[in-house]
Motif scaffolding. Sequence first.
Motif, PDB file in Angstrom:
ATOM      1  N   SER A  89      18.032  38.048  -0.205  1.00 46.28           N
ATOM      2  CA  SER A  89      17.822  39.479   0.050  1.00 46.28           C
ATOM      3  C   SER A  89      17.590  39.737   1.531  1.00 46.28           C
ATOM      4  CB  SER A  89      16.640  39.994  -0.779  1.00 46.28           C
ATOM      5  OG  SER A  89      16.939  39.971  -2.156  1.00 46.28           O
ATOM      6  N   GLN A  90      16.804  38.875   2.172  1.00 44.56           N
ATOM      7  CA  GLN A  90      16.542  39.046   3.608  1.00 44.56           C
ATOM      8  C   GLN A  90      17.822  38.871   4.422  1.00 44.56           C
ATOM      9  OE1 GLN A  90      13.471  36.168   4.405  1.00 44.56           O
ATOM     10  NE2 GLN A  90      11.948  37.254   3.172  1.00 44.56           N
ATOM     11  N   LEU A  91      18.620  37.867   4.088  1.00 49.74           N
ATOM     12  CA  LEU A  91      19.875  37.644   4.813  1.00 49.74           C
ATOM     13  C   LEU A  91      20.838  38.811   4.625  1.00 49.74           C
ATOM     14  CD1 LEU A  91      20.386  33.857   3.978  1.00 49.74           C
ATOM     15  CD2 LEU A  91      19.918  34.807   6.247  1.00 49.74           C
ATOM     16  N   TYR A  92      20.901  39.352   3.410  1.00 53.64           N
ATOM     17  CA  TYR A  92      21.790  40.487   3.156  1.00 53.64           C
ATOM     18  C   TYR A  92      21.330  41.714   3.934  1.00 53.64           C
ATOM     19  CZ  TYR A  92      23.583  37.812  -0.891  1.00 53.64           C
ATOM     20  OH  TYR A  92      24.136  36.861  -1.713  1.00 53.64           O
ATOM     21  N   LEU A  93      20.030  41.971   3.931  1.00 53.53           N
ATOM     22  CA  LEU A  93      19.498  43.140   4.636  1.00 53.53           C
ATOM     23  C   LEU A  93      19.774  43.064   6.135  1.00 53.53           C
ATOM     24  CD1 LEU A  93      16.094  43.681   2.800  1.00 53.53           C
ATOM     25  CD2 LEU A  93      17.863  45.416   3.113  1.00 53.53           C
ATOM     26  N   ARG A  94      19.753  41.878   6.674  1.00 55.34           N
ATOM     27  CA  ARG A  94      20.002  41.685   8.110  1.00 55.34           C
ATOM     28  C   ARG A  94      21.485  41.510   8.424  1.00 55.34           C
ATOM     29  NH1 ARG A  94      15.329  37.064   8.269  1.00 55.34           N
ATOM     30  NH2 ARG A  94      13.516  38.453   8.160  1.00 55.34           N
ATOM     31  N   SER A 282       9.689  22.900   2.447  1.00 55.16           N
ATOM     32  CA  SER A 282      10.529  22.503   3.578  1.00 55.16           C
ATOM     33  C   SER A 282      12.002  22.723   3.271  1.00 55.16           C
ATOM     34  CB  SER A 282      10.295  21.024   3.921  1.00 55.16           C
ATOM     35  OG  SER A 282       9.080  20.845   4.590  1.00 55.16           O
ATOM     36  N   TRP A 283      12.420  22.364   2.066  1.00 59.49           N
ATOM     37  CA  TRP A 283      13.830  22.540   1.707  1.00 59.49           C
ATOM     38  C   TRP A 283      14.198  24.018   1.680  1.00 59.49           C
ATOM     39  CZ3 TRP A 283      12.449  18.876  -2.852  1.00 59.49           C
ATOM     40  CH2 TRP A 283      12.310  17.572  -2.355  1.00 59.49           C
ATOM     41  N   GLY A 284      13.327  24.842   1.141  1.00 59.21           N
ATOM     42  CA  GLY A 284      13.590  26.278   1.123  1.00 59.21           C
ATOM     43  C   GLY A 284      13.679  26.865   2.515  1.00 59.21           C
ATOM     44  N   ASP A 285      12.850  26.365   3.429  1.00 64.80           N
ATOM     45  CA  ASP A 285      12.882  26.858   4.809  1.00 64.80           C
ATOM     46  C   ASP A 285      14.217  26.560   5.483  1.00 64.80           C
ATOM     47  OD1 ASP A 285      10.325  27.847   4.606  1.00 64.80           O
ATOM     48  OD2 ASP A 285       9.377  26.154   5.629  1.00 64.80           O
ATOM     49  N   ARG A 286      14.867  25.458   5.097  1.00 65.93           N
ATOM     50  CA  ARG A 286      16.135  25.087   5.731  1.00 65.93           C
ATOM     51  C   ARG A 286      17.335  25.768   5.077  1.00 65.93           C
ATOM     52  NH1 ARG A 286      13.492  19.782   5.976  1.00 65.93           N
ATOM     53  NH2 ARG A 286      14.829  18.740   4.450  1.00 65.93           N
ATOM     54  N   LEU A 287      17.117  26.380   3.921  1.00 61.79           N
ATOM     55  CA  LEU A 287      18.226  26.948   3.163  1.00 61.79           C
ATOM     56  C   LEU A 287      19.014  28.032   3.905  1.00 61.79           C
ATOM     57  CD1 LEU A 287      19.817  27.039   0.504  1.00 61.79           C
ATOM     58  CD2 LEU A 287      18.152  28.727  -0.308  1.00 61.79           C
ATOM     59  N   PRO A 288      18.386  29.015   4.573  1.00 59.09           N
ATOM     60  CA  PRO A 288      19.188  30.064   5.224  1.00 59.09           C
ATOM     61  C   PRO A 288      20.232  29.522   6.195  1.00 59.09           C
ATOM     62  CG  PRO A 288      16.906  30.759   5.084  1.00 59.09           C
ATOM     63  CD  PRO A 288      16.930  29.323   4.651  1.00 59.09           C
ATOM     64  N   ASN A 289      19.859  28.526   6.989  1.00 58.65           N
ATOM     65  CA  ASN A 289      20.830  27.966   7.934  1.00 58.65           C
ATOM     66  C   ASN A 289      21.974  27.261   7.215  1.00 58.65           C
ATOM     67  OD1 ASN A 289      19.435  28.871  10.188  1.00 58.65           O
ATOM     68  ND2 ASN A 289      18.238  26.998  10.377  1.00 58.65           N
ATOM     69  N   ILE A 290      21.670  26.634   6.082  1.00 58.18           N
ATOM     70  CA  ILE A 290      22.713  25.971   5.300  1.00 58.18           C
ATOM     71  C   ILE A 290      23.692  27.002   4.751  1.00 58.18           C
ATOM     72  CG2 ILE A 290      23.150  24.615   3.214  1.00 58.18           C
ATOM     73  CD1 ILE A 290      20.366  23.322   3.675  1.00 58.18           C
ATOM     74  N   LEU A 291      23.167  28.089   4.210  1.00 51.33           N
ATOM     75  CA  LEU A 291      24.031  29.139   3.671  1.00 51.33           C
ATOM     76  C   LEU A 291      24.924  29.722   4.755  1.00 51.33           C
ATOM     77  CD1 LEU A 291      21.471  30.994   1.367  1.00 51.33           C
ATOM     78  CD2 LEU A 291      23.237  29.351   0.683  1.00 51.33           C
ATOM     79  N   GLN A 292      24.381  29.945   5.938  1.00 53.25           N
ATOM     80  CA  GLN A 292      25.177  30.508   7.019  1.00 53.25           C
ATOM     81  C   GLN A 292      26.226  29.507   7.499  1.00 53.25           C
ATOM     82  OE1 GLN A 292      21.615  31.668   9.319  1.00 53.25           O
ATOM     83  NE2 GLN A 292      22.450  33.749   9.331  1.00 53.25           N
ATOM     84  N   LEU A 293      25.912  28.224   7.474  1.00 48.79           N
ATOM     85  CA  LEU A 293      26.881  27.212   7.878  1.00 48.79           C
ATOM     86  C   LEU A 293      28.095  27.221   6.974  1.00 48.79           C
ATOM     87  CD1 LEU A 293      27.767  24.583   9.377  1.00 48.79           C
ATOM     88  CD2 LEU A 293      26.439  23.316   7.651  1.00 48.79           C
ATOM     89  N   PHE A 294      27.883  27.293   5.668  1.00 46.41           N
ATOM     90  CA  PHE A 294      28.991  27.173   4.729  1.00 46.41           C
ATOM     91  C   PHE A 294      29.661  28.501   4.377  1.00 46.41           C
ATOM     92  CE2 PHE A 294      26.806  23.123   3.465  1.00 46.41           C
ATOM     93  CZ  PHE A 294      27.863  22.281   3.714  1.00 46.41           C
ATOM     94  N   PHE A 295      28.919  29.591   4.389  1.00 48.17           N
ATOM     95  CA  PHE A 295      29.436  30.839   3.839  1.00 48.17           C
ATOM     96  C   PHE A 295      29.644  31.951   4.855  1.00 48.17           C
ATOM     97  CE2 PHE A 295      27.213  29.263  -0.156  1.00 48.17           C
ATOM     98  CZ  PHE A 295      28.379  28.861  -0.769  1.00 48.17           C
TER      99      PHE A 295
END
Length: 296
Positions: A89-94, A282-295
Motif C-alpha cells: 500500500s505504501q509503495l502504491y501510494l508513493r 529483517s526480511w520484511g524490511d528488505r522486501l520493498p527493494n526486492i519488489l522494485q528490483l523485479f517489478f
Amino acid sequence: MAEAFERGGQQAWFHDHGHWGVFFHTYDNFQLSGFGEHFDQPRKIHVFIPRDYEVSPDRYSVLYCNDGDDIFFGDGETEQSWQVAEKLSQLYLRDQLKKIIVVAICSGDRHYEYSHIPEDDGGLEEYSRYLAKGLKPFIDENYRTIPHSTVILGASRGGLAAFYTACKHPRQFPQVATLSPSFWLGLDSPSYSMSNLDKAFKIKLQNSALMFALTSTLLEPDLRPKIYLDWGLRDDPGNEYEIRSQCRCMEMIQVLTTEFDYQEDHNLFIVEDPNGSHSINSWGDRLPNILQLFFD
C-alpha cells in the motif's frame, strides 16, 4: 467484511482489511489432485489483489511467497508478519511500484516440503512440482496475470525452497528472491559450534545434492532464473543461522559466477544488510527493494 465465492472449482472467501491498495481472496481448503498423497491434501492459500482489480482490464505480475502464514497475518510460530499488505500500500501510494498479485502458500509440513534431502524425509522436489504444475496454472487460469512475469520468494528454509523451485522450473518461475537461505541443509550439523566454522564447512556446496539437482538448469543461459540473494550482518548472540546463511551464500555466489557464468547486477543480485538478522522483521524490511528490483 467477508463473502464466500467459488473460483476454478475451489471455495474461497473475499475479505477486506482496509489496506489502501489491496484486498484478499483466501482459499482455506485449496485442493488439487495428481501430486501425491501429501500434496493432494487441502492447504490454505492467500491471494492478495489490487483494490481496482474488478474494474481494471489490466494484467498483473505475480509474487509467490513460501511460508504464507507469515506473509500477511502473523499466523505462524513467531506470530510475526512480513507486513506485505502495508508495504505494498505504501509503495502504491508513493507511485514506486506497479500493482501486482501476491500468492502466499501456507505450508502443510514445513520440514518435509522445504527439504531436498531424501534421508531427511525431504519432499521439496514434489513441492516444487506442485507449485509449478498445479498452483501456478490455477492462478494463471483464474486471475488476470502476466504468466512470464513471476517471482518466487522465501526466507531461511523457505528461501532454499524458492531457489530450488525456480531452478527446477524456470519456465514457470523465471525469477527468484531468496533471503537468508538455508543452503547449508544436508551439509552442516544443526548443532555445530560457531567457534569451529572451518570444520563445519568442510563439505563444499558445489559437491552437494542441491547443486547436483539443479546443475542442468543452471548450465542453460536462456533458461536459468534471475537470482536475488541476501543475508544480514548483525553478529548478535543467537544469530548463528544468519552467519551460517552468509557463509553458504558467499559460497553459492562463487559457484554461480565461476561454474555457471552468472554476472552480478545482470542476472545475479546480492545484498548484505548491515542491520539484518535471521528474522521476519529483517526480511520484511528488505522486501520493498526486492519488489522494485523485479517489478518496477
